[in-house]
Design an enzyme around this catalytic site. Structure first.
Site, PDB file in Angstrom:
ATOM      1  N   CYS A  61     -19.105  68.840 -53.156  1.00  0.00           N
ATOM      2  CA  CYS A  61     -19.815  68.177 -54.245  1.00  0.00           C
ATOM      3  C   CYS A  61     -20.649  67.010 -53.706  1.00  0.00           C
ATOM      4  O   CYS A  61     -20.632  66.700 -52.520  1.00  0.00           O
ATOM      5  CB  CYS A  61     -18.801  67.663 -55.262  1.00  0.00           C
ATOM      6  SG  CYS A  61     -17.685  66.415 -54.591  1.00  0.00           S
ATOM      7  N   ALA A  64     -18.783  64.399 -51.814  1.00  0.00           N
ATOM      8  CA  ALA A  64     -18.498  64.816 -50.431  1.00  0.00           C
ATOM      9  C   ALA A  64     -19.709  64.570 -49.545  1.00  0.00           C
ATOM     10  O   ALA A  64     -19.578  64.141 -48.389  1.00  0.00           O
ATOM     11  CB  ALA A  64     -18.100  66.287 -50.391  1.00  0.00           C
ATOM     12  N   ARG A  95     -12.973  63.804 -41.138  1.00  0.00           N
ATOM     13  CA  ARG A  95     -14.299  64.290 -40.737  1.00  0.00           C
ATOM     14  C   ARG A  95     -14.630  63.984 -39.295  1.00  0.00           C
ATOM     15  O   ARG A  95     -15.656  64.353 -38.777  1.00  0.00           O
ATOM     16  CB  ARG A  95     -15.400  63.780 -41.664  1.00  0.00           C
ATOM     17  CG  ARG A  95     -16.504  64.825 -41.764  1.00  0.00           C
ATOM     18  CD  ARG A  95     -17.609  64.447 -42.686  1.00  0.00           C
ATOM     19  NE  ARG A  95     -18.881  64.405 -42.023  1.00  0.00           N
ATOM     20  CZ  ARG A  95     -19.603  65.464 -41.680  1.00  0.00           C
ATOM     21  NH1 ARG A  95     -19.170  66.662 -41.943  1.00  0.00           N
ATOM     22  NH2 ARG A  95     -20.760  65.327 -41.082  1.00  0.00           N
ATOM     23  N   HIS A 194     -26.179  63.793 -50.335  1.00  0.00           N
ATOM     24  CA  HIS A 194     -26.916  63.250 -49.189  1.00  0.00           C
ATOM     25  C   HIS A 194     -28.131  62.472 -49.685  1.00  0.00           C
ATOM     26  O   HIS A 194     -28.402  61.360 -49.246  1.00  0.00           O
ATOM     27  CB  HIS A 194     -27.419  64.364 -48.259  1.00  0.00           C
ATOM     28  CG  HIS A 194     -26.371  65.304 -47.773  1.00  0.00           C
ATOM     29  ND1 HIS A 194     -26.585  66.648 -47.646  1.00  0.00           N
ATOM     30  CD2 HIS A 194     -25.082  65.091 -47.378  1.00  0.00           C
ATOM     31  CE1 HIS A 194     -25.485  67.235 -47.194  1.00  0.00           C
ATOM     32  NE2 HIS A 194     -24.559  66.308 -47.021  1.00  0.00           N
TER      33      HIS A 194
END
Lengths: 477, 472
Positions: A61, A64, A95, A194
């Site tokens: 999503c 994220a 991550r 992003h």
């Protein structure tokens, strides 16, 4: 099989696999899958579209994308996962964006800061709580350079005004407080996250840092999240070329790097998908040029070194040639060891931002062939960049569903699958070598000259591991 | 002037910082709890051919699947109906209906286990009504069971989500209790248990005790699958037929207390006999399990069990000297904490700091009375609702010899320069630990092995040459 036969076979496979869908879903999914053919007719796939409900997507999503990818690695900022506990918990410490610094002092990467919303926060709103939280952050972490507020789904649904909280608190604590509206329901994948994260950098940090002279060879790396030390490996090459990496976005980065991203001679962008927005913005607003580069595998590294050096003067070009020369023999040694073990092996990839195309060259350096590739959250321009790099007959799949990928793999029978944690064990149960290509499967770096030997070793380990040979019991028929 | 990093680094380890840290009211740092739907998903995986279905944002499903896959190193299947911004405006009904239709066509489940994430809950989606409409519109066959659970992340934690889904599954699948249909089975509910070996151990013990049983749910064959060269989407789980008969159970035995209250209440309301014990960790904990099973079967405890128990006691006496008097800090879920602390007390180990982020008043009472009753529990404090940043302050100001908890504890352990023995969930940085039971008498041996050998490894690694000895 001839290339033509391969293309026909793979097109047939696509049709067979799509048969399982109800009509509407089938129509939708067909647009996202293609086989590259000679005219490339019909090899363009639809992308950046809503996921079909109920089909088991690998996508995440906006949160994220914004927190997990872009903001999380910024080390001297306290990132508050604003909302219920889950989102922050699941994106905590997994991550692999490595960072130097004193943990809890000026490095907050391995932390989860959450406002841990309860029902009362949903009913009465979380703005007051957020204010208090920011106060507490400053009291406990005096060296933090700023605070980011990453909103989770409920925050946007209950009408909280995190922007005005951020404004007020920023004045009060005299540090940047950056609201990031990355609720998971926004957009259709990580991608919008992003973009939102880029916009937040643009609106709240860029151009607001301490002034700095731009050195002749100052450059920035954009879109390298330092997975397993990737950015450090890239930086090493660039510095050997005589360039000075003053910013990395956002692996092992600082708030000041985000403020001063435009104060460089050139920005080098690795993950185009996640950070093209801000690179373009810096160019348009500050005239900072940017180019793409690819530091996977010696062939692409060499091309990229030359392309980067061409942006500078003879001094840099001379050093660049020396760097290439310095690493030619060691890289050839790696190829000499691994290529005979990997020659002709085929790979299917399904990953995120840049890897479905950027890694192709590294596999080719090892004599391997990518026969299928696709992105979780790409846009059209990503596929436009990808398709020319692929051989005819390559299967291309966008937002592939779990079932499609399983079936494609069963039919195309690659020697290796490279995808994520959700896919890994499915294929390993099938007895297929697999590498996680988001996290480098807890290895890495894979970037640069430092990374290629590790990449080659890992692919060899996966494909030639003796463990696969034991799957079949001697008494099984 | 800005404080230097060195000064701050030292300050983090002070009593003053600890007090400031404990004075925080709203900020949560490194909590040892996940959210409800993760537990719901784990529960759903334990039913035969059950497809977990997240009604909400697809990002939630991706997170739950990744988190569980990292712990078990296994595939975890779940779909979502990928609600997006338009669902926020119009509600999630069309996603839910289309999602059910596609999921059923692709994955042919025997039951869909549907649970919600935040978005659906905040906008107030009525999943029960939507499900009715989905069947009305023939998106899925009318006879496809779909279990429902409301599991917003802003309530409870993963353990309550497990509970809610479990109740939903029984509600959906079980036929009403009928006096003449009551079966002879003991339905054993493990609770939120992330050790597949624990589940296998329950089954082994129940077989040895000749108790007809159903383990509900049972993820052991789902999250510890063999590599036979093929991938199975539905490799195991509690059989649907046994789910159908759940309300006709001879009795239910719950092997965890704090991850099961909703289901227990539901069953009690249906007149099903319900027994609950603490998670059977340690000798005393396991004894209670054995006694509860023996009470159900009405048979004597087999000699085999007594011998097995004796072997564990033997392991305890063999190695008591390495644990007795050692100081421990622990964090994790309530049921696991009760069990592991009880085991340490049996060994003469001294728990000092016990952090439980998802504590409840009942748990607090139970833990405190257990500590109070033991001479080895006198120095212990339960920190209810606290997190791992609190724990860090405790470890650096009041040192202990070992931390016990999940992989998230590794930073605090490192800062305090003590070993971390990994017990709990998630364990993402060591392999195979979920394949060793921590419950039962064999669990006692496994925990001794982990704890004692970790201590001894430390001794060997740190001992000066003159003190480096063959025997320990």
């Amino acid at each position: 099989m001839s290339t033509k036969e391969t293309i026909e076979f793979r097109k047939q496979v696509v049709e067979e696999v799509l048969e399982v869908y109800p009509e509407k879903a089938k129509k939708n999914r067909r647009q996202h899958i293609a086989v590259k053919d000679s005219e490339c007719a019909g090899c363009a796939v639809k992308s950046n579209a809503k996921t079909v409900p109920g089909i088991m997507t690998a996508r995440g999503c906006a949160y994220a994308g914004a927190k997990g990818v872009v903001w999380g690695p910024v080390k001297d900022v306290v990132h508050i996962s604003h909302g219920p506990v889950g989102c922050g918990y699941y994106s905590w410490g997994n991550r692999r964006n490595l960072a130097e610094g004193e943990i809890g002092v000026d490095n907050f990467v391995p932390f989860l800061f959450t406002s841990d919303f309860q029902e009362s926060d949903i009913i009465y709103g979380g703005d007051k709580k957020l204010e208090k939280i920011i106060d507490e952050v400053v009291g406990l972490f005096p060296n933090a350079k700023g605070v980011s507020v990453l909103s989770e789904c409920p925050v946007g649904l209950i009408g909280d005004d995190i922007e005005s909280v951020a404004r007020r608190m920023s004045e009060k604590i005299e540090l940047p407080v950056i609201p990031v509206r990355c609720e998971g329901f926004r957009g259709i994948s990580q991608s919008l996250g992003h973009h939102i994260a880029n916009d937040a950098i643009r609106d709240h940090l860029l151009g607001k840092g301490p002034a700095r002279e731009i050195g002749k060879y100052d450059i920035g790396i954009i879109g390298d999240y330092n997975i397993g030390g990737d950015a450090w490996a890239s930086k090493k090459i660039l510095e050997e070329m005589g360039l000075k990496v003053v910013n990395i976005w956002t692996g092992d980065s600082t708030l000041e790097m985000l403020q001063n991203g435009h104060l460089v001679k050139l920005n080098l962008i690795h993950c185009f998908r996640s950070m093209n927005y801000i690179a373009k913005h810096m160019e348009e607003t500050y005239g900072t040029p940017w180019i793409e580069f690819n530091f996977f595998g010696p062939t692409k590294i060499k091309e990229s070194i030359l392309k980067i050096a061409a942006q500078f003067d003879d001094y840099i070009m001379e050093k660049a040639l020396k760097v290439i020369e310095k690493y030619t023999v060691p890289m050839q040694k790696v190829i000499d060891i691994y290529r005979p073990r990997l020659e002709g092996k085929s790979v299917m990839l399904y990953v995120g931002g840049l890897r479905p195309r950027h890694i192709v060259g590294a596999y080719e350096d090892l004599g391997m062939e990518v026969i299928g590739t696709g992105y979780e959250f790409a846009h059209n321009e990503d596929y436009e960049k990808t398709i020319p790099a692929l051989k005819e007959g390559t299967l291309i799949y966008d937002d592939v569903t779990a079932l499609e990928l399983e079936e494609f793999v069963k039919k195309l029978k690659p020697d290796l699958v490279g995808s994520g944690i959700k896919e890994k064990y499915v294929f390993e149960k099938m007895g297929l070598p697999f590498r996680q290509m988001h996290s480098w499967d807890y290895s890495g770096p894979y970037h640069g000259y430092q990374g290629f030997p590790i990449f080659a070793r890992d692919m060899d380990m996966a494909i030639n591991s003796p463990t696969w040979k034991s799957i079949k019991a001697p008494w099984s028929k | 002037m800005e404080t230097s990093t060195k000064v701050t680094k030292e300050w983090l380890n002070t009593q003053e910082y600890r007090e400031k840290n404990f004075a925080r009211e709203k900020l949560v740092i490194n909590p040892a709890k996940a959210c409800q739907p993760l537990g719901a998903l784990l529960c759903a995986l334990g039913i035969e051919a059950s497809l977990p279905f997240v009604h909400g944002s697809q990002g939630c499903a991706a997170y739950f699947r990744s988190t569980l896959s990292r712990h078990y190193r296994e595939p975890v299947a779940a779909v979502s109906d990928s609600m997006t911004e338009d669902s926020a405006v119009f509600g999630g009904q069309s996603n839910l209906i289309e999602g059910l239709k596609n999921a059923n066509a692709l994955y042919s489940p025997k039951v869909v286990a549907m649970f919600t994430s935040c978005m659906a809950e905040v906008i107030g989606d009525d999943i029960n009504a939507y499900l009715g409409n989905a069947k009305e519109q023939e998106a899925i066959p009318k006879d496809l069971p779909v279990a429902l659970a409301n599991t917003p992340s802003f309530k409870g934690s993963h353990i309550t989500g497990y509970d809610t889904m479990l109740k939903g599954l029984i509600e959906c699948l079980a036929v009403p209790r009928q006096e003449d249909k009551i079966n002879d089975r003991l339905y054993v509910v493990p609770g939120f248990d992330t050790y597949t070996a624990n589940l296998r151990e329950y089954k082994r013990l129940l077989k040895v005790m000749e108790a007809p049983f159903t383990l509900l749910p049972d993820q052991s064959d789902v999250l510890d699958t063999p590599n036979l060269g093929t991938y199975e989407l539905y490799p195991g789980g509690t059989p649907i037929t046994e789910m159908n008969e759940a309300l006709n159970a001879g009795s239910f035995l719950f092997a965890q207390t704090y991850s099961t209250p909703t289901t227990r209440k539901y069953l009690a309301g249906k007149e099903v006999p319900v027994e609950v014990i603490s998670m059977p960790i340690g000798i005393g904990g396991t004894d209670k399990f054995i006694e509860a099973v023996a009470k159900f079967t009405g048979k004597d405890v087999p000699e085999e069990i007594t011998i097995e128990r004796g072997r564990s006691i033997d392991a305890m006496t063999d190695s008591h000297q390495y644990i007795h008097g050692k100081k421990f800090a622990l964090f994790g879920d309530p049921d696991v904490l009760i069990g592991v602390v009880s085991f340490l007390l049996e060994m003469g180990g001294e728990p000092v700091h016990i952090v439980c982020t998802n504590s409840t008043p009942l748990f607090k009472k139970a833990m405190e009375s257990m500590l109070e009753a033991s001479p080895y529990g006198q120095g212990a404090t339960l920190y209810a609702g606290k997190d791992l940043w609190h724990l860090r302050s405790l470890l650096v100001t009041e040192p202990v010899d070992m931390l016990i908890g999940d992989s998230h504890g590794k930073w605090a352990a490192r800062d305090a320069n003590i070993p971390l023995v990994r017990i709990g969930f998630p364990i993402t940085d060591r392999v195979n630990l979920h394949r060793y039971p921590i419950i039962g008498y064999s669990g006692v041996i496994n925990m001794i092995t982990m704890i004692v050998n970790t201590f001894l490894e430390e001794v060997d690694r740190n001992s000066p040459e003159a003190y480096f000895e063959m025997m320990r």
